[in-house]
Design a protein around this motif. Structure first.
Motif, mmCIF file in Angstrom:
data_model
loop_
_atom_site.group_PDB
_atom_site.id
_atom_site.type_symbol
_atom_site.label_atom_id
_atom_site.label_comp_id
_atom_site.label_asym_id
_atom_site.label_seq_id
_atom_site.Cartn_x
_atom_site.Cartn_y
_atom_site.Cartn_z
ATOM 1 N N VAL A 1 0.838 -1.207 0.000
ATOM 2 C CA VAL A 1 0.000 0.000 0.000
ATOM 3 C C VAL A 1 0.873 1.257 0.000
ATOM 4 C CG1 VAL A 1 -1.815 1.277 1.204
ATOM 5 C CG2 VAL A 1 -1.870 -1.233 1.131
ATOM 6 N N GLU A 2 1.933 1.242 0.829
ATOM 7 C CA GLU A 2 2.864 2.383 0.873
ATOM 8 C C GLU A 2 3.526 2.577 -0.487
ATOM 9 O OE1 GLU A 2 2.589 0.081 3.132
ATOM 10 O OE2 GLU A 2 2.532 1.009 5.123
ATOM 11 N N HIS B 1 -8.960 -3.070 0.883
ATOM 12 C CA HIS B 1 -9.664 -1.907 1.436
ATOM 13 C C HIS B 1 -8.729 -0.709 1.582
ATOM 14 C CE1 HIS B 1 -13.788 -3.132 2.072
ATOM 15 N NE2 HIS B 1 -13.334 -4.342 2.340
ATOM 16 N N GLU B 2 -7.500 -0.971 1.992
ATOM 17 C CA GLU B 2 -6.537 0.128 2.099
ATOM 18 C C GLU B 2 -6.243 0.738 0.727
ATOM 19 O OE1 GLU B 2 -4.230 -1.837 5.934
ATOM 20 O OE2 GLU B 2 -3.034 -1.074 4.254
ATOM 21 N N LEU B 3 -6.132 -0.121 -0.292
ATOM 22 C CA LEU B 3 -5.900 0.382 -1.655
ATOM 23 C C LEU B 3 -7.089 1.216 -2.121
ATOM 24 C CD1 LEU B 3 -4.278 -2.775 -3.319
ATOM 25 C CD2 LEU B 3 -3.133 -0.611 -2.790
ATOM 26 N N HIS C 1 -16.979 -9.827 -0.462
ATOM 27 C CA HIS C 1 -16.011 -9.387 0.538
ATOM 28 C C HIS C 1 -14.942 -8.445 0.004
ATOM 29 C CE1 HIS C 1 -17.750 -12.176 3.354
ATOM 30 N NE2 HIS C 1 -17.638 -13.142 2.461
ATOM 31 N N PHE C 2 -14.756 -8.460 -1.312
ATOM 32 C CA PHE C 2 -13.725 -7.594 -1.894
ATOM 33 C C PHE C 2 -14.321 -6.276 -2.363
ATOM 34 C CE2 PHE C 2 -10.662 -11.072 -3.683
ATOM 35 C CZ PHE C 2 -10.558 -11.605 -2.413
ATOM 36 N N PRO C 3 -13.633 -5.171 -2.120
ATOM 37 C CA PRO C 3 -14.095 -3.897 -2.678
ATOM 38 C C PRO C 3 -13.709 -3.791 -4.156
ATOM 39 C CG PRO C 3 -12.109 -3.546 -1.384
ATOM 40 C CD PRO C 3 -12.412 -5.015 -1.318
ATOM 41 N N ILE C 4 -14.520 -4.371 -5.013
ATOM 42 C CA ILE C 4 -14.217 -4.476 -6.440
ATOM 43 C C ILE C 4 -15.048 -3.481 -7.242
ATOM 44 C CG2 ILE C 4 -14.358 -6.021 -8.458
ATOM 45 C CD1 ILE C 4 -12.293 -6.965 -6.502
ATOM 46 N N HIS C 5 -14.391 -2.690 -8.106
ATOM 47 C CA HIS C 5 -15.114 -1.754 -8.972
ATOM 48 C C HIS C 5 -15.552 -2.417 -10.267
ATOM 49 C CE1 HIS C 5 -13.109 1.317 -6.485
ATOM 50 N NE2 HIS C 5 -14.123 2.076 -6.830
ATOM 51 N N THR C 6 -14.693 -3.297 -10.774
ATOM 52 C CA THR C 6 -14.879 -3.773 -12.143
ATOM 53 C C THR C 6 -14.686 -5.283 -12.244
ATOM 54 O OG1 THR C 6 -13.902 -1.687 -12.903
ATOM 55 C CG2 THR C 6 -14.089 -3.439 -14.527
ATOM 56 N N LEU C 7 -15.565 -5.935 -12.977
ATOM 57 C CA LEU C 7 -15.366 -7.350 -13.312
ATOM 58 C C LEU C 7 -14.876 -7.426 -14.746
ATOM 59 C CD1 LEU C 7 -18.684 -8.945 -11.961
ATOM 60 C CD2 LEU C 7 -16.522 -8.517 -10.761
ATOM 61 N N LYS C 8 -13.822 -8.184 -14.967
ATOM 62 C CA LYS C 8 -13.361 -8.393 -16.334
ATOM 63 C C LYS C 8 -13.763 -9.791 -16.783
ATOM 64 C CE LYS C 8 -9.817 -6.287 -18.018
ATOM 65 N NZ LYS C 8 -8.422 -5.905 -18.372
#
Ligand code: C2E
Ligand code: CA
Ligand code: CA
Ligand code: CA
Length: 279
Positions: free
Chosen positions: A129-130, A167-169, A193-200
């Protein structure tokens, strides 16, 4: 028959050794590749078929070795993961992709996004993340223009930890997409459970979409699923007008594939698709 069996065995053993040898020398070359500047990023356009415009690019790694020639990611990415070399290589990929997209923004193509593949091994690092935060700060890329592509394999070491890192990302303001969707074992529970914006949508479901009823059913279900969960959906491996039409008819708007363009070097992208006095 006995003689033949022995010969076969011998032949097999020799070719095994050759494989191992080949892998060893490939590994030796791979260890030097970063320092010798042998990697290059290609960019594949991602298209909104409603507007007809390119909204972003997926960055895809290429290795140009002076003796081996162009080595396919299918060959060296698994080795890079096995050896852990994917960690420094992946950092170079992220930095280069962010620098490139920032350059394209500044040249008069604002809002373009760049999608960068992230390996499961990179999730094992304490400083992922850093690292991403630092690259964003150093390149000045707006976080909403960066998408990180992951596969379900990010959970193979530690699911809870992967969820925390995702989640941090997400909190950095970047987007996460779930690559090769539908090819894993438990895609559906991860969505929850995953913070997902897009499905490919994986290209294996697109290839025969107009002729194989099962593939068509899976692809159209993924589109419907994405819409009802309020996620974006991108179809991969769109190679023909028929693929495009079928997917568009089922509500998919964002696509990527040879029908539009294969992955190209940055200068090719600039010459063909981008505006700006620099090009
Ligand atoms: P991927 O992430 O699923 O990338 C899509 C692959 O499909 C790319 O192969 C792309 O060139 C290819 N492709 C694009 N359009 C079409 C099409 O219309 N039809 C077909 N049949 N194929 C298409 P590529 O570039 O050889 O990369 C292979 C895999 O290597 C990628 O699969 C990804 O898993 C991995 N990879 C590539 N670059 C990176 C990287 O920077 N980091 C990591 N961790 N993995 C990478
Ligand atoms: Ca990908
Ligand atoms: Ca994919
Ligand atoms: Ca893949």
């Amino acid at each position: 028959a006995k003689e033949l069996g022995r010969n076969n065995h011998q032949f097999y053993a020799t070719s095994m050794n050759e494989d191992a040898l080949q892998k060893l020398s490939l590994e030796r070359f791979l260890r030097k590749a970063l320092g010798l500047n042998e990697f290059v990023l290609f960019y594949q356009p991602q298209v909104n078929v409603k507007s007809g415009k390119i909204f972003g690019f997926e960055a895809l790694l290429r290795w140009k070795h002076p003796i081996l020639g162009m080595v396919s990611p299918a060959t060296f990415i698994p080795l890079a993961e096995e050896t852990g070399l994917i960690v420094p290589i992946g950092e170079w990929v992220l930095e280069s992709a962010c620098r490139q997209i920032k350059g394209w923004h500044e040249a008069g193509n604002p809002h373009l996004t760049v999608a960068v593949n992230l390996s499961a091994r990179q999730f094992q690092q304490d400083n992922l993340v850093e690292m991403v935060e630092r690259v964003l700060a150093e390149t000045g890329v707006e976080p909403q223009c960066l998408e990180l592509e992951i596969t379900e394999s990010v959970t193979m070491y530690d699911v809870e930890r992967a969820i925390m890192i995702l989640h941090e990302l997400k909190n950095l303001g970047i987007r996460i997409s779930l690559d090769d969707f539908g090819t894993g074992y438990s895609s559906l529970s991860y969505l929850k459970h995953f913070p997902i914006h897009t499905l490919k949508i994986d290209q294996s479901f697109v290839r025969d979409i107009t002729t194989d009823a099962d593939d068509a059913a899976i692809a159209t279900s993924v589109i419907a699923l994405a819409h009802s969960l309020n996620r974006q959906v991108v179809a991969e491996g769109v190679e023909t007008e028929a693929h495009l039409r079928y997917l568009a008819a089922h509500g998919c708007v964002e696509m990527q594939g040879y029908h539009f363009s294969g992955p190209l070097p940055a200068q090719e992208i600039e010459a063909r698709f981008l505006s700006g006095k620099a090009f």
